[in-house]
Design an enzyme around this catalytic site. Structure first.
Site, PDB file in Angstrom:
ATOM      1  N   ARG A  70     -12.413  -4.634  -7.048  1.00 28.81           N
ATOM      2  CA  ARG A  70     -12.152  -5.258  -5.741  1.00 28.81           C
ATOM      3  C   ARG A  70     -13.465  -5.385  -4.975  1.00 28.81           C
ATOM      4  NH1 ARG A  70      -8.315  -2.440  -1.239  1.00 28.81           N
ATOM      5  NH2 ARG A  70     -10.024  -0.952  -1.355  1.00 28.81           N
ATOM      6  N   ASP A  81       1.441  -4.539   9.068  1.00 31.21           N
ATOM      7  CA  ASP A  81       0.306  -3.660   8.797  1.00 31.21           C
ATOM      8  C   ASP A  81      -0.920  -4.557   8.672  1.00 31.21           C
ATOM      9  OD1 ASP A  81      -1.664  -2.023   7.698  1.00 31.21           O
ATOM     10  OD2 ASP A  81      -0.203  -0.780   6.637  1.00 31.21           O
ATOM     11  N   PHE A  90       0.861  -1.182   0.000  1.00 32.50           N
ATOM     12  CA  PHE A  90       0.000   0.000   0.000  1.00 32.50           C
ATOM     13  C   PHE A  90       0.903   1.240   0.000  1.00 32.50           C
ATOM     14  CE2 PHE A  90      -2.749   3.236   1.810  1.00 32.50           C
ATOM     15  CZ  PHE A  90      -3.903   3.039   1.079  1.00 32.50           C
ATOM     16  N   TYR A 129     -11.203   2.218  10.470  1.00 35.32           N
ATOM     17  CA  TYR A 129     -12.389   2.476   9.644  1.00 35.32           C
ATOM     18  C   TYR A 129     -12.692   1.376   8.640  1.00 35.32           C
ATOM     19  CZ  TYR A 129      -8.618   4.272   6.646  1.00 35.32           C
ATOM     20  OH  TYR A 129      -7.461   4.404   5.931  1.00 35.32           O
ATOM     21  N   LYS A 130     -11.869   0.315   8.600  1.00 34.25           N
ATOM     22  CA  LYS A 130     -12.134  -0.764   7.644  1.00 34.25           C
ATOM     23  C   LYS A 130     -13.008  -1.812   8.335  1.00 34.25           C
ATOM     24  CE  LYS A 130      -8.206   0.502   4.821  1.00 34.25           C
ATOM     25  NZ  LYS A 130      -6.778   0.330   4.504  1.00 34.25           N
TER      26      LYS A 130
HETATM   27  C1  LIG Z   1      -5.981   1.452   4.201  1.00 35.57           C
HETATM   28  C2  LIG Z   1      -4.522   1.269   4.434  1.00 35.57           C
HETATM   29  C3  LIG Z   1      -3.753   2.276   5.023  1.00 35.57           C
HETATM   30  C4  LIG Z   1      -4.381   3.622   5.285  1.00 35.57           C
HETATM   31  O1  LIG Z   1      -3.587   4.499   5.993  1.00 35.57           O
HETATM   32  P1  LIG Z   1      -4.246   5.851   6.534  1.00 35.57           P
HETATM   33  O2  LIG Z   1      -3.152   6.520   7.248  1.00 35.57           O
HETATM   34  O3  LIG Z   1      -5.399   5.444   7.396  1.00 35.57           O
HETATM   35  O4  LIG Z   1      -4.764   6.614   5.370  1.00 35.57           O
HETATM   36  C5  LIG Z   1      -2.430   2.005   5.301  1.00 35.57           C
HETATM   37  N1  LIG Z   1      -1.876   0.805   4.993  1.00 35.57           N
HETATM   38  C6  LIG Z   1      -2.603  -0.178   4.405  1.00 35.57           C
HETATM   39  C7  LIG Z   1      -1.970  -1.482   4.088  1.00 35.57           C
HETATM   40  C8  LIG Z   1      -3.937   0.037   4.095  1.00 35.57           C
HETATM   41  O5  LIG Z   1      -4.638  -0.912   3.490  1.00 35.57           O
END
Ligand SMILES: *Cc1c(COP(=O)(O)O)cnc(C)c1O
Length: 409
Positions: free
Chosen positions: A368, A196, A125, A221-222
């Protein structure tokens, strides 16, 4: 291929079916994007009303004590800990995942004196890689970022590596890393690992302490359903706490914030990873989501998530041409999402959303679909594939309006 009757029988036997009523979803929408933004728990609006009108409006600043605002990061952290196999004094809620990645990387660098490489996977990501670049730039050349292909990670674990940062469930493909094996291999070279868990926490059982993980981060938030921009979380193994001088040494990570000393003295334990004043409104919404998640058996969650993904793949392959599976076929190697690719993926996804089936698009060609076991049914999967078949047969996705790109895809 399973019939609709078979699929309804699966829903009738689903031990998680009762959780659907705990979420507010609009009529006519099948929501397959809970991996990006979890649905709204029914109890959140009333809780927000109470925290705003009573706790803030009436109790005012006294709420830091009387409504225990001050302990929200640790209290929520302890709840998250139960979902990820951590001790209740090893997780703190707050900040964004990006900021927590920064904190964890800097902690690993401190734990690894003399080592200069921070390592991750190419195609991770983006924010994970970008935060590494920032640290490398700030270090003035002492720290270097290295991104290697998934297959090359093990060979890249050398004695120059100060931190290995990996995403457990890949955001695009849903492919899982073997957390136990990679943590063990990194530790054999003295490398601390940051996991992560953005697409894992709340989607499957995670056992950080069983694998002696060092650090972990993830989003609120996921799958934790904490609302847009909800506080994220940071896990740090207890054995590391007292060795780390927090890079973001804010006053709420001080041993005695209300002594207002000139000098910084890190709080004992996980509290040292706090920085500034926590966002209480966001914490209040997230806590509702966490309390629901904690009622669910995570083995049931995992089993249903795998069944929904398998069903989706079976139906797509039976009913649609021109799509290519981009997630592992074997559910054991996959998170709670399935990605399929199509050269016109963007327009097809917009046409599908217009018909009420919400997934998302990840460039260049991936559609997705996230399967959130608490509120997605087997019949929803059937309807989603049926709707996608309708979009393809009618060719409606070719309409110009479906090719207009929005800022957020
Ligand atoms: C969604 C996601 C993030 C999001 O990071 P934010 O700081 O909340 O925007 C980070 N890493 C991964 C792997 C994600 O899927």
């Amino acid at each position: 291929m399973k019939t609709l009757a078979d699929i309804r029988a699966l829903d009738a036997a689903d031990p998680l079916a009762g959780f659907r009523a705990r979420f507010t979803l609009p009529d006519g929408v099948i929501y397959l994007d809970g991996n990006s933004l979890g649905a709204l728990p029914v109890d959140v609006p009333a809780r927000m009303e109470d925290v705003i009108r009573r706790e803030w409006g009436e109790d005012l600043i006294r709420s830091w004590n009387t409504n225990d605002w001050i302990n929200a990061p640790g209290r929520l952290g302890a709840k998250i800990a139960r979902l990820i196999g951590a001790g209740d004094d090893e997780v703190i809620a707050g900040e964004s995942t990006s900021v927590n990645i920064f904190k964890a990387l800097c902690a690993c660098i401190q734990l690894s004196p003399g080592r200069s490489i921070i390592l991750s996977e190419a195609g991770n990501f983006p924010t994970d890689a970008y935060m590494m670049e920032g640290i490398a730039a700030f270090s003035g050349g002492r720290i270097r970022q290295s991104l290697v292909a998934r297959e090359a990670i093990e060979d890249a674990l050398t004695e120059d590596v100060a931190a290995l940062l990996l995403t457990h469930t890949h955001y695009k493909s849903g492919q899982l890393h073997d957390m136990a094996a990679l943590t063990r291999k990194a530790h054999a070279k003295g490398i601390p690992v940051i996991w992560d868990l953005s697409h894992s926490a709340g989607a499957m059982p995670v056992s950080l302490n069983a694998f002696e993980a060092d650090f972990a981060v993830g989003c609120g938030y996921k799958y934790l359903n904490g609302g847009p921009g909800a506080p994220a979380f940071l896990f740090a193994a207890k054995r590391h706490h007292d060795k780390i001088f927090p890079v973001l040494s804010g006053w709420l990570g001080h041993a005695r914030p209300f002594a207002f000393d000139d000098g910084y003295e890190a709080a004992p334990g996980i509290d040292r990873f706090q920085c500034g004043t926590p966002g209480i409104l966001g914490m209040a919404a997230l806590e509702v989501g966490l309390d629901i998640m904690l009622e669910a058996d995570m083995d049931d969650v995992r089993a249903k998530s795998q069944a929904l993904g398998d069903l989706f793949i079976e139906l797509v392959e039976a009913r649609l041409d021109g799509f290519e599976l981009r997630s592992p076929r074997n559910a054991a190697e996959r998170g709670s999402q399935v990605s399929i690719a199509h050269p016109d993926g963007y327009a097809i996804m917009q046409a599908l959303i217009a018909r009420g089936v919400i997934g998302d698009f990840r460039a260049p060609d991936i559609l997705r679909f996230g399967f959130t076991p608490l509120y997605v049914s087997h019949e929803d999967v059937w309807t989603a594939v049926d709707t996608l078949a309708g979009v393809m047969q009618s060719g409606e996705w070719r309409q110009e309006r479906f090719s207009v790109r929005s800022a957020v895809t």
